[in-house]
Scaffold this motif. Structure first.
Motif, PDB file in Angstrom:
ATOM      1  N   SER A  93       9.345   0.189  33.378  1.00  0.00           N
ATOM      2  CA  SER A  93      10.681  -0.043  32.807  1.00  0.00           C
ATOM      3  C   SER A  93      11.126  -1.500  32.952  1.00  0.00           C
ATOM      4  O   SER A  93      12.004  -1.953  32.217  1.00  0.00           O
ATOM      5  CB  SER A  93      11.708   0.874  33.461  1.00  0.00           C
ATOM      6  OG  SER A  93      11.766   0.642  34.867  1.00  0.00           O
ATOM      7  N   MET A  94      10.548  -2.230  33.896  1.00  0.00           N
ATOM      8  CA  MET A  94      10.917  -3.635  34.093  1.00  0.00           C
ATOM      9  C   MET A  94      10.036  -4.592  33.299  1.00  0.00           C
ATOM     10  O   MET A  94      10.343  -5.777  33.206  1.00  0.00           O
ATOM     11  CB  MET A  94      10.817  -4.002  35.580  1.00  0.00           C
ATOM     12  CG  MET A  94      11.887  -3.384  36.446  1.00  0.00           C
ATOM     13  SD  MET A  94      11.782  -4.030  38.134  1.00  0.00           S
ATOM     14  CE  MET A  94      13.262  -3.303  38.849  1.00  0.00           C
ATOM     15  N   LEU A  95       8.949  -4.071  32.753  1.00  0.00           N
ATOM     16  CA  LEU A  95       7.983  -4.920  32.073  1.00  0.00           C
ATOM     17  C   LEU A  95       8.264  -4.986  30.575  1.00  0.00           C
ATOM     18  O   LEU A  95       8.789  -4.042  29.985  1.00  0.00           O
ATOM     19  CB  LEU A  95       6.566  -4.390  32.306  1.00  0.00           C
ATOM     20  CG  LEU A  95       6.097  -4.359  33.761  1.00  0.00           C
ATOM     21  CD1 LEU A  95       4.751  -3.650  33.853  1.00  0.00           C
ATOM     22  CD2 LEU A  95       6.010  -5.769  34.339  1.00  0.00           C
ATOM     23  N   LEU A  96       7.891  -6.111  29.982  1.00  0.00           N
ATOM     24  CA  LEU A  96       7.996  -6.279  28.540  1.00  0.00           C
ATOM     25  C   LEU A  96       6.688  -5.834  27.893  1.00  0.00           C
ATOM     26  O   LEU A  96       5.604  -6.177  28.376  1.00  0.00           O
ATOM     27  CB  LEU A  96       8.269  -7.746  28.188  1.00  0.00           C
ATOM     28  CG  LEU A  96       9.642  -8.284  28.584  1.00  0.00           C
ATOM     29  CD1 LEU A  96       9.687  -9.804  28.402  1.00  0.00           C
ATOM     30  CD2 LEU A  96      10.737  -7.632  27.761  1.00  0.00           C
ATOM     31  N   SER A  97       6.788  -5.094  26.819  1.00  0.00           N
ATOM     32  CA  SER A  97       5.581  -4.664  26.128  1.00  0.00           C
ATOM     33  C   SER A  97       4.908  -5.853  25.459  1.00  0.00           C
ATOM     34  O   SER A  97       5.549  -6.852  25.141  1.00  0.00           O
ATOM     35  CB  SER A  97       5.921  -3.600  25.076  1.00  0.00           C
ATOM     36  OG  SER A  97       6.811  -4.130  24.117  1.00  0.00           O
ATOM     37  N   SER A  98       3.619  -5.749  25.284  1.00  0.00           N
ATOM     38  CA  SER A  98       2.867  -6.826  24.657  1.00  0.00           C
ATOM     39  C   SER A  98       3.064  -6.787  23.145  1.00  0.00           C
ATOM     40  O   SER A  98       2.895  -5.739  22.523  1.00  0.00           O
ATOM     41  CB  SER A  98       1.379  -6.689  24.971  1.00  0.00           C
ATOM     42  OG  SER A  98       0.611  -7.521  24.131  1.00  0.00           O
ATOM     43  N   PRO A  99       3.410  -7.923  22.528  1.00  0.00           N
ATOM     44  CA  PRO A  99       3.533  -7.938  21.072  1.00  0.00           C
ATOM     45  C   PRO A  99       2.174  -7.939  20.382  1.00  0.00           C
ATOM     46  O   PRO A  99       2.088  -7.725  19.178  1.00  0.00           O
ATOM     47  CB  PRO A  99       4.286  -9.245  20.804  1.00  0.00           C
ATOM     48  CG  PRO A  99       3.910 -10.126  21.945  1.00  0.00           C
ATOM     49  CD  PRO A  99       3.746  -9.220  23.128  1.00  0.00           C
ATOM     50  N   ASP A 100       1.115  -8.188  21.149  1.00  0.00           N
ATOM     51  CA  ASP A 100      -0.225  -8.308  20.573  1.00  0.00           C
ATOM     52  C   ASP A 100      -1.015  -7.003  20.628  1.00  0.00           C
ATOM     53  O   ASP A 100      -1.745  -6.669  19.700  1.00  0.00           O
ATOM     54  CB  ASP A 100      -1.022  -9.393  21.302  1.00  0.00           C
ATOM     55  CG  ASP A 100      -0.343 -10.755  21.225  1.00  0.00           C
ATOM     56  OD1 ASP A 100       0.170 -11.083  20.140  1.00  0.00           O
ATOM     57  OD2 ASP A 100      -0.324 -11.473  22.239  1.00  0.00           O
TER      58      ASP A 100
END
Length: 334
Positions: free
Chosen positions: A132-139
């Motif tokens: 929940s604290m992490l940003l998903s990878s756009p790649d």
């Protein structure tokens, strides 16, 4: 994620097998050369992959640890390959600290083999932070952005997690590790407040950060910048002509006064963006060098984690607070 041919898969299997043999041999040699446990002077041996992680281990461990960092200033962890000396150092360590989330992508097999052989390891970004604290990878769908250290408040969790890992290995000094981590976390919160204050120098509509690769998304989320990287979250992915032109159009349309290079990434990509922007009639400047995946040289302002974040924010706010240059013949700042 990329797909591989059967031939590529066979090659990867051969490499993994050879790596396992190399690690096994090094474990035998390391066992002959030194006894397991702490240094002769009683310190815990920690091997950290990046300079950022080495700095964290030194702050949390203090004089109780001996920290060996594998990657020096300006080294790109996305492209780094472990040497035989690196594997030897890890095989004799009391704790291996790496970022995880595929930051050290070319070392994944080494870490897996170390874990299989019972070597204490922690993938700090993967282990210390809930999804929940992490940003998903756009790649890559299903993966997370590994650059968690770009948020000073978030990085306090990494300090606390590392203290717990050291406390498990060295129970006699468990309280000392946790106290050092708490003190360091307090300093990071003060830093976080100072960084938020520095942002106020930049008008709201100019808080757009253009960098060599997408290492600053946590920085942008924490401090209110719209972040655009020429390359993706990994520098292993090359930027193409279309990427350069699309980013240049965005810069020219938004009249962003400065774009930034990174210390661990070749500057040619951002220079290509600058030239493409100038061809569109707008004189964007290169606002300076940011530290994304590695600290600066020891003894310099960016040679520590806290100094690196201060340096980055100072460089960004100075560049973006400048008045935009309307003509394409503007001289870029170094």
């Amino acid at each position: 994620m990329p797909s591989f041919s059967p031939r590529t898969d066979r090659c990867r299997l051969v490499v993994a097998t050879l790596l396992a043999v190399l690690v096994a041999c090094i474990f035998v040699l390391a066992g002959c050369a030194t006894e397991a446990g702490t240094d002769a002077d009683g310190r815990v041996r920690v091997v950290a992959t990046t300079s950022i992680l080495a700095d964290l281990a030194e702050n949390v461990g203090g004089n109780a640890v001996r920290v060996d960092g594998l990657m020096g200033p300006g080294v790109d962890p996305h492209l780094y390959k472990a040497s035989e000396g690196d594997v030897t150092a890890m095989a004799s360590a009391d704790l291996i600290v790496y970022n995880g989330l595929d930051l050290e992508g070319k070392m994944t097999s080494v870490f897996a083999e170390m874990k299989r052989r019972g070597q204490p390891t922690t993938a700090l970004a993967a282990d210390a932070f809930p999804d929940s604290m992490l940003l998903s990878s756009p790649d890559y769908a299903g993966n997370f952005d590994p650059h968690v250290w770009m948020d000073a408040e978030l990085w306090t969790r990494a300090a606390e997690h590392l203290a717990d890992q050291l406390a498990r290995i060295d129970t006699a000094r468990a309280d000392a590790y946790r106290k050092r981590a708490a003190t360091y976390a307090d300093s990071l919160r003060r830093l976080d407040e100072a960084l938020h204050a520095m942002v106020q120098r930049v008008p709201q509509d100019k808080r757009v950060l253009i960098t060599s690769h997408d290492a600053f998304r946590y920085f942008g989320r924490a401090y209110g910048f719209d972040v655009r990287g020429l390359q993706g979250i990994s520098t292993a992915t090359e930027a193409g002509t279309a990427d350069v032109q699309n980013l240049a159009s965005f810069v020219a349309e938004r009249r962003i006064p400065a774009i930034f290079v990174e210390s661990s990434v070749p500057r040619r990509g951002i220079e290509a963006v600058r030239e493409a922007v100038r061809a569109k009639g707008f004189g964007v400047a290169i606002g300076g060098t940011l530290y994304g995946d590695a600290l600066g040289s020891p003894g310099t302002p960016a040679g520590t984690y806290t100094g690196m974040l201060r340096s980055n924010m100072s460089t960004v706010t100075t560049g973006l607070a400048a008045a935009p240059v309307a003509n394409a013949d503007a001289t870029a700042r170094p």
